[in-house]
Design an enzyme around this catalytic site. Structure first.
Site, PDB file in Angstrom:
ATOM      1  N   ASP A 166     -34.193  26.618  21.103  1.00 25.01           N
ATOM      2  CA  ASP A 166     -33.275  27.688  20.689  1.00 25.01           C
ATOM      3  C   ASP A 166     -32.370  28.100  21.847  1.00 25.01           C
ATOM      4  O   ASP A 166     -31.179  28.354  21.673  1.00 25.01           O
ATOM      5  CB  ASP A 166     -34.070  28.919  20.214  1.00 25.01           C
ATOM      6  CG  ASP A 166     -34.561  28.755  18.786  1.00 25.01           C
ATOM      7  OD1 ASP A 166     -34.293  27.697  18.184  1.00 25.01           O
ATOM      8  OD2 ASP A 166     -35.211  29.689  18.275  1.00 25.01           O
TER       9      ASP A 166
ATOM     10  N   HIS B 253     -40.105  25.110  20.842  1.00 28.34           N
ATOM     11  CA  HIS B 253     -39.012  25.533  19.964  1.00 28.34           C
ATOM     12  C   HIS B 253     -38.147  26.623  20.607  1.00 28.34           C
ATOM     13  O   HIS B 253     -36.920  26.640  20.456  1.00 28.34           O
ATOM     14  CB  HIS B 253     -39.622  26.039  18.646  1.00 28.34           C
ATOM     15  CG  HIS B 253     -38.722  25.917  17.482  1.00 28.34           C
ATOM     16  ND1 HIS B 253     -37.834  26.910  17.139  1.00 28.34           N
ATOM     17  CD2 HIS B 253     -38.537  24.916  16.586  1.00 28.34           C
ATOM     18  CE1 HIS B 253     -37.164  26.525  16.066  1.00 28.34           C
ATOM     19  NE2 HIS B 253     -37.563  25.317  15.704  1.00 28.34           N
TER      20      HIS B 253
ATOM     21  N   ASP C 126     -23.478  16.633  17.780  1.00 26.07           N
ATOM     22  CA  ASP C 126     -24.892  16.763  17.483  1.00 26.07           C
ATOM     23  C   ASP C 126     -25.649  16.583  18.799  1.00 26.07           C
ATOM     24  O   ASP C 126     -25.299  15.727  19.609  1.00 26.07           O
ATOM     25  CB  ASP C 126     -25.213  15.637  16.475  1.00 26.07           C
ATOM     26  CG  ASP C 126     -26.642  15.592  16.035  1.00 26.07           C
ATOM     27  OD1 ASP C 126     -26.883  15.830  14.847  1.00 26.07           O
ATOM     28  OD2 ASP C 126     -27.518  15.291  16.883  1.00 26.07           O
TER      29      ASP C 126
ATOM     30  N   GLU D  18     -28.906  21.244  14.536  1.00 23.67           N
ATOM     31  CA  GLU D  18     -28.332  20.994  15.865  1.00 23.67           C
ATOM     32  C   GLU D  18     -27.009  20.250  15.721  1.00 23.67           C
ATOM     33  O   GLU D  18     -26.621  19.474  16.577  1.00 23.67           O
ATOM     34  CB  GLU D  18     -29.313  20.237  16.776  1.00 23.67           C
ATOM     35  CG  GLU D  18     -30.400  19.450  16.075  1.00 23.67           C
ATOM     36  CD  GLU D  18     -29.898  18.129  15.476  1.00 23.67           C
ATOM     37  OE1 GLU D  18     -29.641  18.116  14.249  1.00 23.67           O
ATOM     38  OE2 GLU D  18     -29.760  17.142  16.218  1.00 23.67           O
TER      39      GLU D  18
ATOM     40  N   ASN E 240     -37.528  19.877  21.551  1.00 24.82           N
ATOM     41  CA  ASN E 240     -38.461  20.823  20.922  1.00 24.82           C
ATOM     42  C   ASN E 240     -39.907  20.420  21.187  1.00 24.82           C
ATOM     43  O   ASN E 240     -40.742  21.259  21.520  1.00 24.82           O
ATOM     44  CB  ASN E 240     -38.239  20.849  19.405  1.00 24.82           C
ATOM     45  CG  ASN E 240     -37.144  21.811  18.986  1.00 24.82           C
ATOM     46  OD1 ASN E 240     -36.877  22.790  19.677  1.00 24.82           O
ATOM     47  ND2 ASN E 240     -36.509  21.532  17.862  1.00 24.82           N
TER      48      ASN E 240
HETATM   49  N1  LIG Z   1     -35.323  24.859  18.322  1.00 20.82           N
HETATM   50  C1  LIG Z   1     -34.665  24.605  17.205  1.00 20.82           C
HETATM   51  N2  LIG Z   1     -34.723  23.384  16.652  1.00 20.82           N
HETATM   52  C2  LIG Z   1     -34.045  23.126  15.523  1.00 20.82           C
HETATM   53  C3  LIG Z   1     -33.247  24.110  14.926  1.00 20.82           C
HETATM   54  N3  LIG Z   1     -32.668  23.549  13.825  1.00 20.82           N
HETATM   55  C4  LIG Z   1     -33.092  22.266  13.766  1.00 20.82           C
HETATM   56  N4  LIG Z   1     -33.938  21.979  14.793  1.00 20.82           N
HETATM   57  C5  LIG Z   1     -34.615  20.743  15.103  1.00 20.82           C
HETATM   58  O1  LIG Z   1     -33.680  19.755  15.489  1.00 20.82           O
HETATM   59  C6  LIG Z   1     -34.341  18.481  15.367  1.00 20.82           C
HETATM   60  C7  LIG Z   1     -33.332  17.461  14.925  1.00 20.82           C
HETATM   61  O2  LIG Z   1     -33.952  16.219  15.013  1.00 20.82           O
HETATM   62  P1  LIG Z   1     -33.319  14.870  14.482  1.00 20.82           P
HETATM   63  O3  LIG Z   1     -32.486  15.142  13.269  1.00 20.82           O
HETATM   64  O4  LIG Z   1     -34.434  13.888  14.362  1.00 20.82           O
HETATM   65  O5  LIG Z   1     -32.310  14.444  15.579  1.00 20.82           O
HETATM   66  P2  LIG Z   1     -32.465  14.228  17.147  1.00 20.82           P
HETATM   67  O6  LIG Z   1     -33.882  14.304  17.611  1.00 20.82           O
HETATM   68  O7  LIG Z   1     -31.511  15.174  17.807  1.00 20.82           O
HETATM   69  O8  LIG Z   1     -31.968  12.753  17.323  1.00 20.82           O
HETATM   70  P3  LIG Z   1     -30.482  12.197  17.381  1.00 20.82           P
HETATM   71  O9  LIG Z   1     -29.602  13.182  16.652  1.00 20.82           O
HETATM   72  O10 LIG Z   1     -30.547  10.891  16.691  1.00 20.82           O
HETATM   73  O11 LIG Z   1     -30.110  12.070  18.817  1.00 20.82           O
HETATM   74  C8  LIG Z   1     -35.492  18.669  14.377  1.00 20.82           C
HETATM   75  O12 LIG Z   1     -36.692  18.537  15.054  1.00 20.82           O
HETATM   76  C9  LIG Z   1     -35.316  20.133  13.921  1.00 20.82           C
HETATM   77  O13 LIG Z   1     -36.549  20.758  13.676  1.00 20.82           O
HETATM   78  C10 LIG Z   1     -33.207  25.407  15.534  1.00 20.82           C
HETATM   79  O14 LIG Z   1     -32.531  26.339  15.076  1.00 20.82           O
HETATM   80  N5  LIG Z   1     -33.914  25.609  16.659  1.00 20.82           N
END
Ligand SMILES: Nc1nc2c(ncn2[C@@H]2O[C@H](COP(=O)(O)OP(=O)(O)OP(=O)(O)O)[C@@H](O)[C@H]2O)c(=O)[nH]1
Length: 332
Positions: free
Chosen positions: A213, A209, A196, A239, A204
């Site tokens: 991506d 965003h 992850d 992610e 983001n």
């Molecule tokens: N740009 C982009 N962002 C995405 C996509 N899918 C998910 N996200 C974003 O990934 C982020 C995941 O955030 P969290 O689940 O809070 O996790 P994190 O910020 O990585 O924190 P930790 O995993 O604890 O390190 C969210 O803001 C989603 O909107 C995508 O296809 N593209």
């Protein structure tokens, strides 16, 4: 197209009163019509001899097949192909029913190479039917290359995540189940790694965003490049990613996970708002003796990933044995 003009339709007296001239006119008429068919029809004997070729006028899809008449498929095709085709002929004759086959063939594989049709290998469908009262079949050929290309495109779209090139969640789980089935029976050596992106939300938020991506896309490429051909790699969430590694134990999975972690850590992204670095946390495990499906290993890998996050991110944690790591003892 250089097919001869169609002779006028002859009058059709009853067969009993058909004179020689009438019969010849009818035959010429029918051959001219069949000759105008875009798809080729071949008449092939049990011994693999091309007895007749009709139609196939569409040069966009077919090479001229008429030069094959009188030759045996054994003389004009590579062994692997003629054995396959002859087997189809025999099946149609012995079973007395339609055989439908699909195959790939290139003009370069056929002697004599009178290449006036499409270039490159083409996909064909053969519909092969026994001729009543004769030890021969009709083999109707249809070029299905365009349909095959579309099928492959649709298959890819239904299996692969567009952004990262990794398998989508459904397809990844199916492939992992398949690996599990094969390796559980054989050696029970199958490792699962999940990972992850760390603090992806703030990537983001800070860079936008589109840059997020871009990170995911590059990450997909870097990880895929670091895997073996028989590993399966999927995007299981926004992610979140997972890898199934056959013939791999937990120790080897940890080495691989660390290699991938370092490769991601070394990436540098230039963005309008400055240089961007990303890290990933990984959890790894191996198949245990009590695992009856992939749920157990996926759960353990997830727990190990959770531990890696709790221990400070940008690291790999392994849950190798049956005993659960004491996640609660770890301080944030
Ligand atoms: N740009 C982009 N962002 C995405 C996509 N899918 C998910 N996200 C974003 O990934 C982020 C995941 O955030 P969290 O689940 O809070 O996790 P994190 O910020 O990585 O924190 P930790 O995993 O604890 O390190 C969210 O803001 C989603 O909107 C995508 O296809 N593209």
């Amino acid at each position: 197209m250089n097919t001869p003009p169609l002779p006028p339709a002859p009058s059709t007296p009853p067969a009993s009163r058909l004179g020689e001239a009438d019969a010849a006119a009818q035959l010429a008429y029918l051959r001219a019509i069949l000759g105008s068919l875009p798809d080729p029809i071949m008449v092939i004997g049990r011994d693999g001899r091309y007895l007749d070729v009709l139609g196939g006028a569409d040069r966009g899809n077919y090479d001229a097949a008429a030069p094959l008449v009188g030759l045996h498929m054994q003389d004009v095709l590579p062994e692997e192909k003629w054995r396959f085709f002859l087997d189809v002929v025999h099946r149609a004759l012995d079973k007395g029913c339609l055989q439908t086959v699909e195959y790939r063939l290139s003009a370069d594989e056929v002697e004599p190479t009178d290449n006036d049709g499409p270039s490159g290998a083409q996909w064909f469908q053969g519909r092969v039917y026994p001729i009543a009262g004769r030890d021969a079949v009709v083999w109707l050929v249809v070029n299905i290359s365009a349909q095959k290309a579309l099928e492959e495109r649709l298959k890819r779209l239904s299996e692969v995540d567009d952004l990262t090139g990794a398998l989508n969640r459904r397809c990844f789980l199916e492939r992992l189940e398949a690996l599990f089935g094969a390796h559980y029976r054989r050696s029970r050596s199958l490792a699962v790694i999940v990972f992850d992106v760390d603090h992806f939300k703030s990537i983001n938020d800070i860079h936008g965003h589109a840059q997020g991506d871009r990170v995911l896309k590059r990450l997909g490429e870097v990880v895929a490049a670091g895997l073996r051909a028989d590993d399966v790699f999927g995007r299981t969430g926004g992610e979140e990613f997972a890898i199934g590694c056959p013939a791999t134990d937990a120790q080897e999975a940890e080495i691989l996970a660390e290699r991938l972690r370092a490769a991601v850590e070394n990436l540098v992204f230039q963005t309008p708002s400055g240089e961007l670095h990303v890290t990933v946390s990984l959890g790894a495990t191996q198949l245990g003796p009590d695992d009856k499906d992939v749920d157990g290993p996926l759960h353990r890998a997830d727990q190990a990933l959770y531990l890696a996050k709790r221990r400070g991110r940008n690291q790999t944690c392994v849950w190798a044995g049956d005993e659960e790591p004491d996640i609660d003892l770890v301080v944030d």
